[in-house]
Design an enzyme around this catalytic site. Structure first.
Site, PDB file in Angstrom:
ATOM      1  N   ASP A   1       1.426  -4.092   8.037  1.00 44.88           N
ATOM      2  CA  ASP A   1       2.139  -4.383   6.797  1.00 44.88           C
ATOM      3  C   ASP A   1       2.448  -5.895   7.036  1.00 44.88           C
ATOM      4  O   ASP A   1       3.075  -6.279   7.495  1.00 44.88           O
ATOM      5  CB  ASP A   1       3.442  -3.171   6.903  1.00 44.88           C
ATOM      6  CG  ASP A   1       3.734  -3.605   5.496  1.00 44.88           C
ATOM      7  OD1 ASP A   1       3.284  -3.467   4.385  1.00 44.88           O
ATOM      8  OD2 ASP A   1       5.302  -4.185   4.841  1.00 44.88           O
TER       9      ASP A   1
ATOM     10  N   GLU B   1      -3.299  -5.440   5.606  1.00 38.85           N
ATOM     11  CA  GLU B   1      -3.219  -5.568   4.695  1.00 38.85           C
ATOM     12  C   GLU B   1      -2.311  -7.658   4.127  1.00 38.85           C
ATOM     13  O   GLU B   1      -0.812  -7.356   4.579  1.00 38.85           O
ATOM     14  CB  GLU B   1      -1.457  -4.613   4.134  1.00 38.85           C
ATOM     15  CG  GLU B   1      -1.762  -4.951   2.535  1.00 38.85           C
ATOM     16  CD  GLU B   1       0.502  -4.713   2.487  1.00 38.85           C
ATOM     17  OE1 GLU B   1       0.559  -5.132   1.241  1.00 38.85           O
ATOM     18  OE2 GLU B   1       1.113  -5.130   3.451  1.00 38.85           O
TER      19      GLU B   1
END
Length: 545
Positions: A212, A277
């Site tokens: 993330d 990401e």
């Protein structure tokens, strides 16, 4: 119990290069105990569905101990399961069953920030300015006569200031919600902690990590001002990033972190992997996250953002494939996820949106590389746009009015009444309500129904696994001449079998001829002479041997 079993159908270390990964938003996938919240036992019970769907791996959103201010992306304990999702024993049982059914497990790693409930942060608040405890985070004195102004002009991706002042006068940085304080990744304790977290889950049999905010962990030295006073939302900051690096995104030092992680991943058997990401100002900078000494993949969000036109999709595909060639890694195609409006709705909603979404899915699944599916897209679910404000739980909603809750509504499994089999028989609870139209979109309602979106996905995924022209060692994309508004490309296997994908963006039915026999189509074809008439917004795979 520690799971060390390698999935039986995928012992190759390169499995991730052509895998189809199914994103499970844990809270909204399946509820085993009737409390209205999805959980690990619910996933375990639904593994046969995912196996039969034809995916290779599951990506699980955070299930760690958390106050759930941001749907679990505010982690209080990285080595335990939140009671709302189950226990570590439930995780071990789930991953053991998944591996036994040929499914790999990828888990979300949230390294940019912790929860404000994490013991490190509570210790930092108690310890005071200048303490070793505060050094793990990004605390700073404020500006102004009495330090009453934030240390700089940074804005939160969720809207509003990226700084919160505490009682002793210092400020702490949070690029997201105030409940998500950013870590100081220049601190050796932070780096050592996450290397240990990686090993903890790898030891339990995890096959990979989705990282993330992979581009955000390092902030520019001195925390300089951005200079853009209107950088108030995540989308606006992405736009600004395209015009030049922001001081809290895509700093060069971030690559040192991944160069330290890669040997850890490589030290475990079975092709353990990580996908970033990440947002960067250019495709070239994004490509830096990928390689034999860093991460295995990075999401290609340009594909998700392509407009509904042949030119837009071709440009995105060409760019992604070119960059993949440079770094020697596969592309990662994605159409929807837990942060974006479902692509049925993005493409027009209703009948038109579903028609286009089905076509885009066939296009994606015919491309070389790895495809990421978001739970419920195989059912053709649209975004839920009319959720009552009082039920929305996305922290961004309170700060900006923008909400991601509409793509997170629990998916429908069966039955005539909400929540459509989300929980055990007789359960009426669901943390977000499903709309009435989802009755006709449930798994049961679409199973074995010719032409349903679920059966389209099942067919396409079966062909993708079996067809030699879609194999990992098959040729890449060869564009074919086509009418304006029509996208056509072929892939060729070693035995000269050719699969051609044709997508009609033109606004009128088009005749396709000379590509062979249809294998699967997103809409009904009409025979016309020696070819087929492809409807508006439809896609088809054809085979020539």
């Amino acid at each position: 119990m520690i799971s060390t079993t390698i999935p039986p159908h995928a012992t190759d270390d390169d499995w991730w290069r052509s895998a189809v990964v199914y994103q499970v938003y844990v809270r909204s996938f399946a509820d085993s105990d009737g409390d209205g919240t999805g959980d690990l036992q619910g996933i375990r019970q639904r593994l046969p569905y995912l196996r039969d769907l034809g995916v290779d791996a599951l990506w699980l959103t955070p299930f760690y101990t958390s106050p759930m201010i941001d749907g679990g992306y505010d982690v209080a304990d990285y080595r335990d399961v939140d009671p709302m999702f189950g226990t570590l024993a439930d995780f071990d049982a789930m991953i053991t069953d998944a591996h036994a059914q040929g499914l790999r497990i990828i888990v979300d790693l949230v390294p940019n920030h912790t929860s404000s409930a994490h013991h490190w942060f509570t210790a930092a608040l108690a310890a005071g300015p200048g303490s070793p405890e505060r050094a793990r985070y990004l605390f700073a004195d404020g500006q102004g006569t009495h330090g009453e102004l934030p240390p700089n002009d940074w804005e939160s991706i969720f809207g509003g200031p990226a700084w919160t002042r505490i009682a002793d006068g210092q400020w702490y940085l949070h690029l997201f919600d105030p409940s998500q304080p950013d870590l100081n990744w220049r601190h050796p304790e932070v780096r050592a902690e996450f290397e240990d977290v990686l090993r903890f889950w790898l030891d339990r049999g995890v096959d990979g990590f989705r990282v993330d905010v992979a581009h955000g962990m390092i902030k520019a030295e001195g925390l300089p001002d951005v200079g853009f006073s209107s950088a108030t939302t995540g989308q606006r900051q992405v736009e600004l990033l395209g015009k030049g690096r922001l001081p809290y995104f895509d700093q060069d030092e971030v690559h040192e972190i991944y160069r330290a992680w890669r040997p850890i991943l490589d030290s475990y058997p079975g092709g353990r992997m990580a996908v970033a990401e990440a947002w960067a100002e250019t495709p070239q900078r994004l490509a830096r996250y990928i390689g034999p000494d860093e991460l295995h993949q990075a999401f290609s969000f340009d594909f998700l953002d392509a407009t509904w036109s042949a030119d837009s999709f071709r440009k995105v595909i060409d760019t992604a494939l070119a960059e993949a060639t440079v770094v020697g890694a596969p592309t990662t195609w994605v159409l929807s996820n837990h942060d974006k409006q479902r692509h049925v709705t993005r493409y027009g909603d209703g009948v038109e949106g579903l028609r286009r979404a089905r076509s885009a899915s066939l296009l994606m699944l015919a491309l070389p590389g790895c495809a990421y599916l978001y739970q419920g897209e195989e059912l053709g679910l649209p975004e839920v746009l009319d959720l009552p404000d009082e039920l929305r739980q996305d922290p961004a909603f309170l700060r900006t009015g923008e909400s991601r809750d509409g793509c997170r509504v629990p998916i429908p499994w069966s039955g005539e009444l909400a929540p459509y089999g989300f929980g055990p028989a007789g359960s009426e609870l669901s943390w977000l309500p499903a709309p009435a139209l989802w009755q006709a979109l449930s798994v049961t309602a679409q199973t074995d129904v010719p032409g349903s979106t679920l059966e389209l996905y099942r067919t396409a995924l079966r062909i993708r696994h079996e067809h030699p022209a879609l194999a990992l060692d098959a040729d890449g994309v060869t564009w074919r001449e086509s009418e304006p508004g029509v996208l056509a490309f072929s892939r060729r296997s070693a035995d000269a079998t050719v699969l051609t994908c044709v997508v009609n963006f033109s606004g009128a039915p088009v005749l396709i001829d000379g590509y062979g026999q249809p294998l699967v189509a997103s809409d009904e074809l009409t025979e016309q002479g020696s070819g087929q008439l492809l409807p508006i917004d439809a896609a088809v795979w054809l085979e020539r041997r």
